[in-house]
Design a protein around this motif. Structure first.
Motif, PDB file in Angstrom:
ATOM      1  N   THR A   7       0.849  -1.182   0.000  1.00 55.47           N
ATOM      2  CA  THR A   7       0.000   0.000   0.000  1.00 55.47           C
ATOM      3  C   THR A   7       0.887   1.235   0.000  1.00 55.47           C
ATOM      4  N   ASP A   8       0.624   2.149  -0.922  1.00 51.25           N
ATOM      5  CA  ASP A   8       1.325   3.423  -0.927  1.00 51.25           C
ATOM      6  C   ASP A   8       0.395   4.493  -0.367  1.00 51.25           C
ATOM      7  N   ILE A   9       0.960   5.640  -0.070  1.00 55.70           N
ATOM      8  CA  ILE A   9       0.211   6.769   0.491  1.00 55.70           C
ATOM      9  C   ILE A   9       0.367   7.949  -0.467  1.00 55.70           C
ATOM     10  N   LEU A  10      -0.655   8.746  -0.582  1.00 56.48           N
ATOM     11  CA  LEU A  10      -0.587   9.979  -1.350  1.00 56.48           C
ATOM     12  C   LEU A  10      -0.679  11.150  -0.384  1.00 56.48           C
ATOM     13  N   LEU A  11       0.399  11.931  -0.300  1.00 56.52           N
ATOM     14  CA  LEU A  11       0.445  13.128   0.564  1.00 56.52           C
ATOM     15  C   LEU A  11       0.836  14.320  -0.281  1.00 56.52           C
ATOM     16  N   ILE A  14       2.151  13.721  -3.613  1.00 51.15           N
ATOM     17  CA  ILE A  14       3.375  12.927  -3.723  1.00 51.15           C
ATOM     18  C   ILE A  14       3.049  11.484  -3.365  1.00 51.15           C
ATOM     19  N   ARG A  15       3.419  10.551  -4.231  1.00 47.59           N
ATOM     20  CA  ARG A  15       3.203   9.138  -3.949  1.00 47.59           C
ATOM     21  C   ARG A  15       4.310   8.658  -3.011  1.00 47.59           C
ATOM     22  N   ILE A  16       3.909   8.204  -1.838  1.00 47.97           N
ATOM     23  CA  ILE A  16       4.844   7.772  -0.802  1.00 47.97           C
ATOM     24  C   ILE A  16       4.933   6.252  -0.834  1.00 47.97           C
ATOM     25  N   SER A  17       6.130   5.741  -1.142  1.00 48.94           N
ATOM     26  CA  SER A  17       6.298   4.294  -1.250  1.00 48.94           C
ATOM     27  C   SER A  17       7.271   3.728  -0.219  1.00 48.94           C
ATOM     28  N   ASP A  18       7.912   4.601   0.560  1.00 50.58           N
ATOM     29  CA  ASP A  18       8.802   4.116   1.618  1.00 50.58           C
ATOM     30  C   ASP A  18       8.902   5.154   2.733  1.00 50.58           C
ATOM     31  N   LEU A  19       9.507   4.764   3.839  1.00 45.24           N
ATOM     32  CA  LEU A  19       9.584   5.662   5.000  1.00 45.24           C
ATOM     33  C   LEU A  19      10.416   6.909   4.736  1.00 45.24           C
ATOM     34  N   ASN A  20      11.442   6.802   3.913  1.00 44.17           N
ATOM     35  CA  ASN A  20      12.248   7.986   3.610  1.00 44.17           C
ATOM     36  C   ASN A  20      11.410   9.049   2.904  1.00 44.17           C
ATOM     37  N   LEU A  21      10.587   8.621   1.952  1.00 44.42           N
ATOM     38  CA  LEU A  21       9.703   9.570   1.269  1.00 44.42           C
ATOM     39  C   LEU A  21       8.657  10.134   2.229  1.00 44.42           C
ATOM     40  N   PHE A  42      -0.118   0.797   5.277  1.00 43.22           N
ATOM     41  CA  PHE A  42       1.183   1.057   4.663  1.00 43.22           C
ATOM     42  C   PHE A  42       2.290   0.364   5.461  1.00 43.22           C
ATOM     43  N   LEU A  43       2.252   0.524   6.782  1.00 43.48           N
ATOM     44  CA  LEU A  43       3.280  -0.066   7.645  1.00 43.48           C
ATOM     45  C   LEU A  43       3.193  -1.587   7.670  1.00 43.48           C
ATOM     46  N   THR A  45       2.137  -3.617   5.347  1.00 43.32           N
ATOM     47  CA  THR A  45       2.624  -4.212   4.100  1.00 43.32           C
ATOM     48  C   THR A  45       4.145  -4.145   3.997  1.00 43.32           C
ATOM     49  N   ARG A  46       4.751  -3.437   4.911  1.00 46.38           N
ATOM     50  CA  ARG A  46       6.208  -3.360   4.970  1.00 46.38           C
ATOM     51  C   ARG A  46       6.740  -4.078   6.207  1.00 46.38           C
ATOM     52  N   ASP A  47       5.925  -4.992   6.729  1.00 48.22           N
ATOM     53  CA  ASP A  47       6.277  -5.813   7.891  1.00 48.22           C
ATOM     54  C   ASP A  47       6.629  -4.997   9.128  1.00 48.22           C
ATOM     55  N   MET A  48       5.972  -3.871   9.287  1.00 52.70           N
ATOM     56  CA  MET A  48       6.158  -3.020  10.462  1.00 52.70           C
ATOM     57  C   MET A  48       4.886  -3.106  11.303  1.00 52.70           C
ATOM     58  N   VAL A  49       4.577  -4.319  11.733  1.00 59.27           N
ATOM     59  CA  VAL A  49       3.314  -4.612  12.419  1.00 59.27           C
ATOM     60  C   VAL A  49       3.233  -3.902  13.769  1.00 59.27           C
ATOM     61  N   ALA A  50       4.319  -3.905  14.526  1.00 62.91           N
ATOM     62  CA  ALA A  50       4.315  -3.250  15.845  1.00 62.91           C
ATOM     63  C   ALA A  50       4.050  -1.754  15.694  1.00 62.91           C
ATOM     64  N   GLU A  51       4.712  -1.139  14.714  1.00 61.66           N
ATOM     65  CA  GLU A  51       4.524   0.292  14.482  1.00 61.66           C
ATOM     66  C   GLU A  51       3.087   0.584  14.041  1.00 61.66           C
ATOM     67  N   ALA A  52       2.533  -0.287  13.200  1.00 57.69           N
ATOM     68  CA  ALA A  52       1.149  -0.112  12.740  1.00 57.69           C
ATOM     69  C   ALA A  52       0.194  -0.140  13.926  1.00 57.69           C
ATOM     70  N   GLY A  53       0.414  -1.070  14.844  1.00 54.38           N
ATOM     71  CA  GLY A  53      -0.428  -1.150  16.038  1.00 54.38           C
ATOM     72  C   GLY A  53      -0.342   0.098  16.887  1.00 54.38           C
ATOM     73  N   LYS A  54       0.863   0.644  17.021  1.00 53.85           N
ATOM     74  CA  LYS A  54       1.040   1.869  17.810  1.00 53.85           C
ATOM     75  C   LYS A  54       0.356   3.059  17.134  1.00 53.85           C
ATOM     76  N   ILE A  55       0.427   3.110  15.822  1.00 50.52           N
ATOM     77  CA  ILE A  55      -0.240   4.184  15.079  1.00 50.52           C
ATOM     78  C   ILE A  55      -1.753   4.076  15.266  1.00 50.52           C
TER      79      ILE A  55
END
Length: 120
Positions: A7-11, A14-21, A42-43, A45-55
């Motif tokens: 999953t990408d994000i549009l901000l 700008i199409r956001i495809s990674d954390l640096n962007l 988004f998180l 799908t990038r195997d950042m499950v713990a961070e997704a839960g915190k968000i």
């Protein structure tokens, strides 16, 4: 083998495809993708499950500044409170690459913001 669809994000267009962007385009607009669950997807799908839960656990009743603080902390972006405050009050529209480059690796804090996209 099943290919994982990310999953990408549009901000701000700008199409956001990674954390640096995401860090480069970080603005109050991120609050919308937090609220609608897109950032958590988004998180994940990038195997950042713990961070997704915190968000997802960020209380929607708290203010914009506090939400940005929590997102900043969860994603380890190292923006200081002054920077986040300027995003909220509108004096800084979005984080720029120059802002990110000024993050000190020693202190992890922004040193002297000089954003080029300021509101007049």
């Amino acid at each position: 083998m099943i290919k994982k669809i990310k999953t990408d994000i549009l901000l701000q267009g700008i199409r956001i495809s990674d954390l640096n962007l995401l860090k480069e385009a970080f603005s109050v607009d991120v609050l919308e993708v937090v609220g609608n669950g897109t950032l958590a997807r988004f998180l994940r799908t990038r195997d950042m499950v713990a961070e997704a839960g915190k968000i997802e656990s960020i209380n929607p009743a708290i203010g914009k500044f506090e939400k940005l603080q929590k997102i900043n902390e969860v994603l380890s972006f190292d923006f200081n409170d002054e920077h986040l405050s300027r995003l909220v009050d509108g004096s800084l529209i979005q984080t720029t690459k120059e802002d990110i480059d000024k993050v000190s690796s020693e202190s992890g804090r922004l040193q002297g913001l000089s954003a080029t996209r300021l509101l007049n």
